[in-house]
Design a protein around this motif. Structure first.
Motif, mmCIF file in Angstrom:
data_model
loop_
_atom_site.group_PDB
_atom_site.id
_atom_site.type_symbol
_atom_site.label_atom_id
_atom_site.label_comp_id
_atom_site.label_asym_id
_atom_site.label_seq_id
_atom_site.Cartn_x
_atom_site.Cartn_y
_atom_site.Cartn_z
ATOM 1 N N GLN A 42 8.613 -14.817 -30.373
ATOM 2 C CA GLN A 42 7.317 -14.891 -31.054
ATOM 3 C C GLN A 42 7.489 -14.525 -32.517
ATOM 4 N N VAL A 43 6.923 -15.318 -33.394
ATOM 5 C CA VAL A 43 6.996 -15.089 -34.831
ATOM 6 C C VAL A 43 5.580 -14.912 -35.354
ATOM 7 N N GLN A 44 5.388 -13.906 -36.147
ATOM 8 C CA GLN A 44 4.092 -13.699 -36.789
ATOM 9 C C GLN A 44 4.210 -13.987 -38.269
ATOM 10 N N LEU A 45 3.233 -14.701 -38.785
ATOM 11 C CA LEU A 45 3.226 -15.104 -40.186
ATOM 12 C C LEU A 45 1.955 -14.590 -40.848
ATOM 13 N N VAL A 46 2.105 -14.044 -42.035
ATOM 14 C CA VAL A 46 0.958 -13.541 -42.776
ATOM 15 C C VAL A 46 0.997 -14.126 -44.186
ATOM 16 N N GLU A 47 -0.009 -14.953 -44.498
ATOM 17 C CA GLU A 47 -0.093 -15.549 -45.826
ATOM 18 C C GLU A 47 -0.901 -14.649 -46.756
ATOM 19 N N SER A 48 -0.618 -14.760 -48.026
ATOM 20 C CA SER A 48 -1.389 -14.050 -49.048
ATOM 21 C C SER A 48 -1.274 -14.810 -50.352
ATOM 22 N N GLY A 49 -2.114 -14.431 -51.306
ATOM 23 C CA GLY A 49 -2.014 -15.020 -52.637
ATOM 24 C C GLY A 49 -3.062 -16.059 -52.955
ATOM 25 N N GLY A 50 -3.878 -16.414 -51.975
ATOM 26 C CA GLY A 50 -4.932 -17.378 -52.260
ATOM 27 C C GLY A 50 -6.023 -16.755 -53.121
ATOM 28 N N GLY A 51 -6.937 -17.589 -53.550
ATOM 29 C CA GLY A 51 -8.031 -17.098 -54.369
ATOM 30 C C GLY A 51 -8.662 -18.214 -55.164
ATOM 31 N N LEU A 52 -9.353 -17.817 -56.204
ATOM 32 C CA LEU A 52 -10.052 -18.756 -57.070
ATOM 33 C C LEU A 52 -9.260 -18.944 -58.360
ATOM 34 N N ALA A 53 -9.066 -20.193 -58.740
ATOM 35 C CA ALA A 53 -8.375 -20.497 -59.983
ATOM 36 C C ALA A 53 -9.086 -21.648 -60.677
ATOM 37 N N GLN A 54 -8.939 -21.702 -61.964
ATOM 38 C CA GLN A 54 -9.487 -22.820 -62.712
ATOM 39 C C GLN A 54 -8.524 -24.001 -62.667
ATOM 40 N N ALA A 55 -9.042 -25.184 -62.838
ATOM 41 C CA ALA A 55 -8.191 -26.364 -62.913
ATOM 42 C C ALA A 55 -7.168 -26.193 -64.038
ATOM 43 N N GLY A 56 -5.929 -26.523 -63.724
ATOM 44 C CA GLY A 56 -4.853 -26.369 -64.696
ATOM 45 C C GLY A 56 -4.110 -25.053 -64.593
ATOM 46 N N ALA A 57 -4.675 -24.113 -63.867
ATOM 47 C CA ALA A 57 -4.051 -22.804 -63.721
ATOM 48 C C ALA A 57 -3.029 -22.815 -62.587
ATOM 49 N N SER A 58 -2.463 -21.638 -62.324
ATOM 50 C CA SER A 58 -1.416 -21.514 -61.300
ATOM 51 C C SER A 58 -1.783 -20.430 -60.300
ATOM 52 N N LEU A 59 -1.276 -20.594 -59.103
ATOM 53 C CA LEU A 59 -1.343 -19.577 -58.061
ATOM 54 C C LEU A 59 -0.020 -19.590 -57.305
ATOM 55 N N ARG A 60 0.349 -18.435 -56.773
ATOM 56 C CA ARG A 60 1.535 -18.366 -55.923
ATOM 57 C C ARG A 60 1.126 -17.819 -54.572
ATOM 58 N N LEU A 61 1.394 -18.587 -53.545
ATOM 59 C CA LEU A 61 1.153 -18.152 -52.180
ATOM 60 C C LEU A 61 2.433 -17.559 -51.595
ATOM 61 N N SER A 62 2.259 -16.558 -50.766
ATOM 62 C CA SER A 62 3.380 -15.947 -50.062
ATOM 63 C C SER A 62 3.118 -15.988 -48.574
ATOM 64 N N CYS A 63 4.188 -16.042 -47.817
ATOM 65 C CA CYS A 63 4.084 -16.023 -46.363
ATOM 66 C C CYS A 63 5.212 -15.145 -45.834
ATOM 67 N N ALA A 64 4.844 -14.011 -45.281
ATOM 68 C CA ALA A 64 5.823 -13.066 -44.742
ATOM 69 C C ALA A 64 5.943 -13.271 -43.237
ATOM 70 N N ALA A 65 7.170 -13.345 -42.768
ATOM 71 C CA ALA A 65 7.422 -13.602 -41.354
ATOM 72 C C ALA A 65 8.059 -12.399 -40.686
ATOM 73 N N SER A 66 7.702 -12.205 -39.431
ATOM 74 C CA SER A 66 8.344 -11.162 -38.641
ATOM 75 C C SER A 66 9.599 -11.732 -37.991
ATOM 76 N N GLY A 67 10.426 -10.856 -37.453
ATOM 77 C CA GLY A 67 11.580 -11.330 -36.702
ATOM 78 C C GLY A 67 12.866 -11.264 -37.488
ATOM 79 N N ARG A 68 13.970 -11.376 -36.766
ATOM 80 C CA ARG A 68 15.292 -11.206 -37.363
ATOM 81 C C ARG A 68 15.993 -12.512 -37.654
ATOM 82 N N THR A 69 15.387 -13.620 -37.287
ATOM 83 C CA THR A 69 16.075 -14.894 -37.417
ATOM 84 C C THR A 69 15.399 -15.801 -38.429
ATOM 85 N N PHE A 70 14.733 -15.209 -39.404
ATOM 86 C CA PHE A 70 14.006 -16.002 -40.402
ATOM 87 C C PHE A 70 14.922 -16.990 -41.095
ATOM 88 N N SER A 71 16.139 -16.591 -41.367
ATOM 89 C CA SER A 71 17.052 -17.450 -42.116
ATOM 90 C C SER A 71 17.501 -18.676 -41.324
#
Length: 124
Positions: free
Chosen positions: A1-30
């Motif tokens: 079982q793998v658990q994933l948690v996203e973050s980094g979303g939000g409100l941005a203006q057109a032309g701007a940037s955002l970075r999303l992250s996704c952290a995974a549990s477990g030892r075999t991510f690679s």
């Protein structure tokens, strides 16, 4: 079982940037390929980008090619989606997903585990 948690979303203006992250549990991510998808209410989930287990291979939807970059840090069990030059049509809930077979395809059918999603809103 793998658990994933996203973050980094939000409100941005057109032309701007955002970075999303996704952290995974477990030892075999690679050993996992990872993907980002997005979905608007009432629409099917849409492929955005995918990355191979090592990070050496990437694949993008035409709609985001040249604006979005997917990359990963296997030491941190995290995959990222750098979104530049955002457009109002990028507004969606973004999900990260695991392909435990290691194929970084554009089909949601190939992915085994999904995060809960993070909302991205882009104002014009």
């Amino acid at each position: 079982q793998v658990q994933l948690v996203e973050s980094g979303g939000g409100l941005a203006q057109a032309g701007a940037s955002l970075r999303l992250s996704c952290a995974a549990s477990g030892r075999t991510f690679s050993s996992y390929a990872m993907g980002w998808f997005r979905q608007a209410p009432g629409k099917e989930r849409e492929f955005v980008a995918a990355i191979s287990p090592s990070g050496g291979g990437t694949y993008y939807a035409d709609s985001v090619k040249g604006r979005f970059t997917i990359f990963r840090d296997n030491a941190k069990n995290t995959v990222y989606l750098q979104m530049n030059s955002l457009k109002p049509e990028d507004k969606d809930v973004y999900y990260c997903a695991v392909d435990s077979e290691g194929y970084y395809s554009g089909s949601s059918l190939g992915y085994d585990y999904w995060g809960q999603g993070t909302q991205v809103t882009v104002s014009s």
